[in-house]
Design a protein around this motif. Sequence first.
Motif, PDB file in Angstrom:
ATOM      1  N   THR A  21      -0.333  47.569 143.781  1.00 55.08           N
ATOM      2  CA  THR A  21       0.642  47.437 144.856  1.00 55.08           C
ATOM      3  C   THR A  21       1.704  48.521 144.710  1.00 55.08           C
ATOM      4  O   THR A  21       1.962  49.015 143.617  1.00 55.08           O
TER       5      THR A  21
ATOM      6  N   SER B 185      -0.916  47.628 149.383  1.00 54.93           N
ATOM      7  CA  SER B 185      -1.805  47.129 148.336  1.00 54.93           C
ATOM      8  C   SER B 185      -3.219  47.616 148.579  1.00 54.93           C
ATOM      9  O   SER B 185      -3.603  47.939 149.707  1.00 54.93           O
TER      10      SER B 185
ATOM     11  N   CYS C 195       0.042  37.707 143.214  1.00 54.00           N
ATOM     12  CA  CYS C 195       1.180  38.621 143.291  1.00 54.00           C
ATOM     13  C   CYS C 195       2.420  37.876 143.764  1.00 54.00           C
ATOM     14  O   CYS C 195       2.327  36.835 144.416  1.00 54.00           O
TER      15      CYS C 195
END
Length: 439
Positions: A78, A89, A130
């Motif tokens: 990312t 990403s 994430c």
Amino acid sequence: MDAAISAAHEAPPAVVLVSAGASHSVALLAGNVLCTWGRGEDGQLGHGDAEDRLVPTVISGFDAPGITSVICGADHTTAYSEDEHQVYSWGWGDFGRLGHGNSTDVFTPQPVKALQGIKIKQLACGDSHCLAVTMAGEVLSWGRNQNGQLGLGTTEDSLLPQTIQAFVGISVKMIAAGAEHTAAVTEDGEIYGWGWGRYGNLGLGDRNDRFVPEKVSSVEMVLVACGWRHTITVSSSGSLYTYGWSKYGQLGHGDFEDHLVPHKVEALKDSSTSQISGGWRHTMALTSDGKLYGWGWNKFGQVGAGDNADHCSPAQVNFPEEQKVAQVACGWRHTLAFTEKKNVFAWGRGTSGQLGHGEIVDRNTPVMIDALSPDGPGCKKLESSAAIPFAAKIWVSPSERYALVPDEKVAKPGDVSARGNGADASVPENDVKRMRVSS
């Protein structure tokens, strides 16, 4: 971008930051230059193909202005453009870890549309999930969630970023993501943990999972990092604390015992820790005087101490001319660092080229990456990807591409076989990936 690459004929642009994934590495250089190298099977390098790169290679065609952050997950990457207020990403897309609303692999940087226009303070990537902390102190999460690591109160994966409601009204300073757990530090110095907790890696005094963030009783903390199944924190006074799994000595307490609550690393009590990073089963700590220490699993030399024996106490990592270290980043089995002289070093597992040395050799001491280092004897122009779109990915069955890793059993008290340098049946010898195992 072109001007920055051209300037690399004489000397590479200065390194701004480095990050490491399972078997790939990234570096952000001055002039908005983004380099990646190592395993590229799932597009995590961002070059538009699935090829490995043995040396740092500039991502061509990625012209997002003002990149300030680049973070590796296990097999994805990312980045954040401060100028655009946009997260990008790319890489392995399973479980929605890319935040694009699907599970598709992506081979070049793509904007996370759900985060467009949001000012981001920090990004964190774990194995398959994430998180992002906004400048307003809010936390969003996405990706895999089988153990509640997204903090949303469920175990459902999320293909798009969602706000963690438990932090509404609480200003979060920093987040960290492990394999299946997550930790956060608030602006008030409070630590929270959630997700998978079997080894005490949440710091809550037990081995239970948590589906929402829960406060850890501890001293005031200012930094947090996660290893695969352990957690590292630093107090406001610079003291280092670790907790969770310690089969390989990754907690640094001089033994191989798990700790269920934060426990001070006494070996570094006279040093002030300024930066921390957690690998798959190893840990690195940087002190305020620029010294780097490593400990834990060391089969491939990832601790950097010059041997391949596990270390249950911090071992100092030596650099040429006693260069002081400016930043360190742990991958699963390798480690990156750059010094105050802006020289970049790598060590540990090198089987996919993740060390950036142009070879696939393991190293147990820091070796300079010439292409990124002003003192590198072989300094030359950085390579660039061809910027040719990856037209189609050939589908290969999971049985051919992925290896199942059996779930690890919790060691029983007194089980000596589960301590130190032990043979772990669930540790892949090679760098195959893992897939979801239905229980």
